[in-house]
Enzyme design. Structure first.
Site, PDB file in Angstrom:
ATOM      1  N   VAL A 107       0.867  -1.370  -0.185  1.00 20.77           N
ATOM      2  CA  VAL A 107       0.058  -0.146   0.048  1.00 20.77           C
ATOM      3  C   VAL A 107       0.703   1.228  -0.144  1.00 20.77           C
ATOM      4  CG1 VAL A 107      -1.820  -0.972   1.060  1.00 20.77           C
ATOM      5  CG2 VAL A 107      -0.358   0.115   2.907  1.00 20.77           C
ATOM      6  N   LYS A 109       3.852   1.775   2.199  1.00 22.91           N
ATOM      7  CA  LYS A 109       4.331   2.412   3.525  1.00 22.91           C
ATOM      8  C   LYS A 109       5.810   2.621   3.397  1.00 22.91           C
ATOM      9  CE  LYS A 109       3.239  -1.629   5.656  1.00 22.91           C
ATOM     10  NZ  LYS A 109       2.597  -2.276   4.514  1.00 22.91           N
ATOM     11  N   SER A 426     -17.138 -11.220  14.012  1.00 24.21           N
ATOM     12  CA  SER A 426     -18.063 -10.453  12.999  1.00 24.21           C
ATOM     13  C   SER A 426     -19.093 -11.082  12.255  1.00 24.21           C
ATOM     14  CB  SER A 426     -17.328  -9.552  12.240  1.00 24.21           C
ATOM     15  OG  SER A 426     -16.566 -10.075  11.130  1.00 24.21           O
ATOM     16  N   LYS A 469     -15.380  -4.080   4.142  1.00 25.02           N
ATOM     17  CA  LYS A 469     -16.497  -5.071   3.846  1.00 25.02           C
ATOM     18  C   LYS A 469     -17.428  -4.167   2.913  1.00 25.02           C
ATOM     19  CE  LYS A 469     -15.809  -7.087   8.231  1.00 25.02           C
ATOM     20  NZ  LYS A 469     -16.317  -7.280   9.705  1.00 25.02           N
TER      21      LYS A 469
END
Length: 540
Positions: A107, A109, A426, A469
């Protein structure tokens, strides 16, 4: 050496130690074994940047421009750096922040650290802590050992040539520990703003001021980092990119870079946006961008070979002919559910590669009240299924279920993709909805997905990874997502274009989930909602 010691502008106590060692060296025979050790030690002392520092670029607009040039989005990180610059402009105190970037691989970093150094006008130095198991790697060895050297911290400061670089420590979550000590414990002093102004390396044995250094650490997961070390750092989470974000990054950064690296121009190859989106969804499965760049490079190489063979005319890559360049798609998205069925509920999961949808299946059969769980579930997920069953049993009367259903029926909950391990709380509300749907023979709306942890009292508790999500639901063309009411605050992190396409329903209790998810006109709905029954009677 005397001239070098004076020129180095060391602190008084360090200069005193250097002169003491120089006096010892004067009295030694040049061929003595100790002489080379003392000379090496003095060389280290005079070459360290005790008073050498770079001037910060305090132009906030220019720094923002540099950060935007190098990285797309990542607003939280950019904001934090610009805040630091604002404080530096107003205050003379030079204490550097200690940041920890946490996010999935690819991503940006590590490249972000270089970009920050460029924006601040500082030197950049980096060490990788992956697999480091020896405390001496951080603090160095004592000079009594043969071939002793300072630790990686002091070595990197010397290489940077200034006492205020941007210092990046990669993979801080992968530091090991064995009989030689725990490097994480040694890092406690380095990464503590109250202590690092007098960092003592075993080799130097004199304090070195690290308080001006801007430390940036990176990690894929926060959990393996020891709590005391985590407490010293400001954790900034970098989530994965959305498909739209990946498309923009590919067009702005990845594609131009690969065209240049492969010796071709935009005239030689034109690639459509739809082809890049196809690459993202069907040829890569990641939160970052590394594999996407490899796929773009693969297309560029094919075009470069074609040009090298003397074939004329530019290549046009689109969705229809992409398979000629990259082969058959490697990943297929989860199939849409054709019809709403009883006992099948759509859940949402978070993985390191982003969000996923799960079709959780529940069925009942004659038996003795056993609960069967399949699909390679972890302990937490198994406990969530037990909680879902207990909730259904305790609320059987209210849900219009047979109160003794558990005496002569077995319940089976299965989560497909059995080869993939799954865990986490979850999916609690999804398992409860699928189970109640199966027991009441009531279909669950196929266009609704849900996420949330369930308690025995039916409360819906908050979850993490909401952005990922929501993206998974959008990819699966699901228009409504049920989320815990306490996650309402997290909607600020979700891009507006997602909020326009998805209707978020907030659930405080399990009743709210069932009301939204089960198709109207069902037995469960009629038991709790008299208005629906009355409406149907009026129609009749």
């Amino acid at each position: 050496l005397k001239k070098k010691i004076k020129k180095a502008k060391m602190p008084k106590e360090v200069e005193k130690e250097a002169n003491k060692q120089l006096d010892r060296l004067e009295q030694m025979h040049p061929d003595a074994a100790e002489a080379s050790i003392v000379r090496t030690y003095l060389d280290w002392l005079v070459e360290l940047p005790w008073e050498v520092s770079t001037k910060d670029n305090l132009d906030i607009k220019a720094a923002k421009k540099v950060l935007d040039e190098d990285h797309y989005n990542l607003e939280k990180v950019k904001e934090r750096i610009l805040e630091y610059l604002g404080v530096r402009k107003l205050s003379k105190k030079k204490k550097g922040p200690i940041l920890c970037f946490v996010g999935p691989p690819g991503v940006g970093k590590t490249s972000l650290g270089k970009s920050i150094a460029r924006a601040l006008g500082r030197k950049f130095t980096r060490i990788s802590l992956g697999g480091v198991r020896d405390e001496a790697e951080i603090r160095g060895h004592r000079r009594t050992y043969v071939g002793a050297l300072p630790g990686r911290i002091i070595q990197s400061i010397k290489q940077a040539g200034s006492n205020n670089p941007v210092f990046m420590m990669d993979e801080i979550d992968k530091v090991g520990a064995d009989f030689r000590g725990d490097p994480s414990a040694a890092l406690l002093e380095v990464l503590d703003p109250e202590q690092n102004s007098a960092f003592s390396d075993h080799y130097l044995n004199v304090p070195f001021d690290l308080s001006n250094v801007m430390f940036i650490t990176t990690a894929n997961l926060v959990d393996p980092i020891i709590p005391a070390l985590k407490d010293r750092m400001e954790v900034i989470a970098l989530s994965g990119y959305t498909e739209e974000e990946k498309l923009k990054i590919a067009l702005k950064f990845l594609l131009p870079r690969q065209l240049e690296e492969n010796g071709i121009t935009e005239k030689d190859m034109k690639i459509s946006d739809k082809a890049i989106l196809q690459m993202i969804s069907h040829y890569t499965h990641e939160a970052g961008l590394r594999n996407l760049e490899r796929e773009i490079a693969g297309v560029c190489r094919k075009v470069a070979r074609r040009i090298a063979e003397g074939k004329k005319g530019g290549s046009k890559v689109n969705r229809g002919n992409l398979h000629k360049y990259l082969g058959t798609p490697r990943y297929l998205s989860e199939e849409e559910q054709a019809i709403s069925e009883a006992g099948v509920a759509t859940g949402l999961a978070w993985t390191q590669a982003g969000g996923e949808i799960l079709h959780i299946e529940a069925s009942t059969m004659k038996g003795k009240g056993n609960l069967i769980l399949t699909g390679q579930l972890g302990d937490v997920m198994k406990e969530s299924a037990q909680a879902a069953l207990s909730y259904a049993r305790s609320k059987a009367k209210e849900l219009n279920l047979d109160e003794d259903f558990y005496k002569n029926q077995d319940a089976h909950i299965h989560i497909p993709a059995g080869a993939i391990p799954k865990d986490g709380p979850s999916a609690g509300v999804t398992m409860a909805t699928a189970l109640i749907s199966a027991l009441s023979k009531t279909p669950v709306n196929k266009d609704i997905a849900m996420t949330g942890e369930i308690t025995l009292r039916g409360r819906v508790l908050p979850i993490g990874g909401l952005k990922e999500k929501a993206l998974a639901a959008l990819r699966a063309k699901i228009g409504t997502v049920i989320i815990p009411e306490r996650n309402k605050k997290d909607l600020d992190d979700i891009p507006n274009y997602i909020k326009k396409k998805i209707n978020f329903v907030f659930a405080k209790k399990m009743d709210d989930v069932l009301k939204a998810a089960l198709l109207k006109g069902s037995r469960v709905e009629n038991k709790r909602g008299g208005r629906i029954r009355a409406d149907r009677e009026n129609k009749n």
